[in-house]
Design an enzyme around this catalytic site. Sequence first.
Site: not given
Length: 247
Positions: A14, A16
């Site tokens: 991922d 952020d």
Amino acid sequence: MLGLPKGTRGCLFDLDGVLTKTAKVHDAAWKEMFDDFLRDRSRQTGQPFVPFDPVKDYDEYVDGKPREDGTRAFLASRGIDLPEGGEGDPPDAQTIHGLSNRKNQIVLQRIHTDGVEAYEGSVRYVRAVRDAGLRRAVVSSSANAHDVLAAAGIEDLFETRIDGVVAERDHLRGKPAPDTFLAGARALGLEPPAAAVFEDALAGVAAGRAGGFGCVVGVDRAGQADELRRHGADVVVTDLAELLDRP
């Protein structure tokens, strides 16, 4: 020495909150957008203004999800029903897409003004993964993932990117559905059991578990280690560099 199960051939990261310090930027943008909307609505209806909670509301309703899903989920939690509108709605439109576009506008302004910083421990870990010969992909709900990776100077560490633009193009469901992670594994030529997922959002961890991946690593940036485990994390760390010290 990557702290991953034997047989792991690739890593799906991922963006952020895992690779870059943009989770706080998104959090602040959601709060600014929703508080402006809720304040205006309070003036129009006479109902009390209850601001967006940047911890509870962010974690429960918007973190890790596509923008429109996050907007929809939070408004539903307040009993607010707005028309969907369309992708081209202006940022001041009182629609799901309009509010989502306003949030995106705020994020881009903050990124361009303040820049993007990567987590040093994450960069060290990804480089170790690369040097070990493992495949690498970024899997993000953000439609701005390319801009963020470029701004942080880490775009070249990854072989492929599955982001909000790809998800919309290929009709992939957002997290907590596993679709984007599964697409990331396919892009790297891997079956899910041979790939590890790295996530800080509860919805993202749940997506990794639902996809049947060989390992789901929860990255605890917000003091929610127990929740990450309950949503399916096999391992929880506060920084990816911790994994370099594990067998």
